[in-house]
Design a protein around this motif. Sequence first.
Motif, PDB file in Angstrom:
ATOM      1  N   ARG A  94     -83.097   5.923  -9.638  1.00 30.39           N
ATOM      2  CA  ARG A  94     -83.581   6.046 -11.023  1.00 30.39           C
ATOM      3  C   ARG A  94     -84.509   4.902 -11.439  1.00 30.39           C
ATOM      4  NH1 ARG A  94     -77.827   7.559 -13.754  1.00 30.39           N
ATOM      5  NH2 ARG A  94     -77.132   6.130 -12.128  1.00 30.39           N
ATOM      6  N   GLN A 138     -85.286  -0.529 -14.263  1.00 34.46           N
ATOM      7  CA  GLN A 138     -84.077   0.268 -14.107  1.00 34.46           C
ATOM      8  C   GLN A 138     -83.225   0.101 -15.368  1.00 34.46           C
ATOM      9  OE1 GLN A 138     -81.944  -1.083 -10.668  1.00 34.46           O
ATOM     10  NE2 GLN A 138     -81.662  -3.159 -11.423  1.00 34.46           N
ATOM     11  N   ASP A 142     -93.624   5.843 -17.377  1.00 37.91           N
ATOM     12  CA  ASP A 142     -92.196   6.070 -17.601  1.00 37.91           C
ATOM     13  C   ASP A 142     -91.465   4.763 -17.902  1.00 37.91           C
ATOM     14  OD1 ASP A 142     -92.439   8.794 -17.149  1.00 37.91           O
ATOM     15  OD2 ASP A 142     -92.067   8.608 -14.995  1.00 37.91           O
ATOM     16  N   ALA A 143     -91.825   3.699 -17.192  1.00 38.27           N
ATOM     17  CA  ALA A 143     -91.190   2.403 -17.425  1.00 38.27           C
ATOM     18  C   ALA A 143     -91.530   1.877 -18.818  1.00 38.27           C
ATOM     19  CB  ALA A 143     -91.622   1.407 -16.363  1.00 38.27           C
ATOM     20  N   PRO A 177     -91.009   5.461  -5.906  1.00 39.47           N
ATOM     21  CA  PRO A 177     -90.134   4.698  -6.795  1.00 39.47           C
ATOM     22  C   PRO A 177     -90.119   3.205  -6.530  1.00 39.47           C
ATOM     23  CG  PRO A 177     -88.845   5.745  -5.086  1.00 39.47           C
ATOM     24  CD  PRO A 177     -90.260   6.216  -4.902  1.00 39.47           C
ATOM     25  N   LEU A 179     -87.900   3.350 -12.540  1.00 33.77           N
ATOM     26  CA  LEU A 179     -89.065   3.871 -13.248  1.00 33.77           C
ATOM     27  C   LEU A 179     -90.254   2.950 -13.012  1.00 33.77           C
ATOM     28  CD1 LEU A 179     -87.344   4.609 -16.688  1.00 33.77           C
ATOM     29  CD2 LEU A 179     -87.699   6.206 -14.801  1.00 33.77           C
ATOM     30  N   ARG A 180     -91.463   3.543 -13.012  1.00 28.07           N
ATOM     31  CA  ARG A 180     -92.685   2.752 -12.918  1.00 28.07           C
ATOM     32  C   ARG A 180     -93.753   3.406 -13.771  1.00 28.07           C
ATOM     33  NH1 ARG A 180     -94.959   3.203  -6.822  1.00 28.07           N
ATOM     34  NH2 ARG A 180     -96.226   1.459  -7.561  1.00 28.07           N
TER      35      ARG A 180
END
Length: 450
Positions: free
Chosen positions: A100, A71, A106-107, A197, A102-103
Amino acid sequence: MTAPDAGLVEDAAWLAREVAGDLHSVLLTLYPDAETLDTLRPGETDLATANAITRAVAAVMAEEGVEIFLQRADRGAFRRWLATRTETPETRRAWVDRERVLRGADAWRALGMPMSPDASPAEFPAAPGPVAEELLVAYADRENGEFEGLVNALLESGRDDILDLALRKMEDRHSAENAAELGADLLAIAGGGALGPSGWAEMVALPVALTIGAAPDAPALAEGLIASGGLAASEQLRFLPGWRSPADIDALSPPAIRRILLDLTEGREPRDLPPGDTDDLVRDGFGVLVGLRIDWNLAIWDEIAAAGGLPEEEETEAEETPEARAQTKAIEAWRGVVAAETGGSVPLDLVPLGETGNVIAIFLDEAAGQVQGLDLIRDLLAEAEDKAAGAEVVCHPAITGDALELKAYTAAGRPLGVLTLQAADLPAPPDAVLGLIGGWVRLVQVPPRG
């Protein structure tokens, strides 16, 4: 910008390696500026070190097979969240920006770090027989987890043919009952997964016994459940708009359920389960709200770092906690409100999607298995019809503890009779019985006045 404190970064990496073996996933926080860092962790303004620790922990955890969630700290979102809670250091460290997180890729992009390529989907031979046999062998010894892993791989690969063949083999070699048990396990696995998420998401169903008339507003009913106080703090529900048919749900295959799960996780309307016709659902007596339950019980790195490790698990006998009792009471109170406001429609239990038909069948079996109380209710209504002499009969229900009181009136307000039944006289809890009674007579929230 000053250089990160190498000693603190190394200490964090060492701790991450120590605890990684006991974790499946971990939530890390990245800070955009020193002011945000100071807001979330008062007194700390070394932005370079804080973010270097986050990246070092991510690298170590990923190397040890732990999934990374991230996050990006937001002062506004954090302050709004904290405003509704008692401010303590423990509370601050527990913040999760659920909208919001992310994993995956995207993370890692947000961290500015390379991510190892995802493993390719498993490949299976074109002939379904050998893998179907392997699946049945794994099912016979499913405690080791191989069965669930193989089912998930088949679902991800779209090999419906192998699952279908395994079910046919089970029925041919054993019985239809054994095949049904295997089918139920396949449905349960298909309906949940490490998606969305957080660490886990699963599809759920809320069957509702509907009374004669218009079906209640589905979004309002869903919002009422979410706001009831009956959910655990780590549990988040997102419902599809509109009612679904129990018959349509019962007809779903495991691959279809997995496709619906993916659709719900991505916020799409599922093609495999369109909304049902509300007139048909009311006529049949049951409608279903379908949703996604997201488990936010994530391990948070800030909590681990503050404690110097993971908390020791205490071995205690399973017992209902005060929080669980409070949630049960809140759900019961919400059911009573729904029954009163909708003229007798009653939500049943919130269950995994594949158990929808079982919950409805149990409700009907319980109602049919104990008829004494229902016969007394029918007698009350018959006498009321005679006294009403053609006027409409309505009933005002009142639940006190385990007792159900029914007062019959004409719609114009003339009293026609009263009946009080204890829980032992009823086939189901009083609020659930209202769903049946509402099919016989119009229930009113407020007694009519003559």
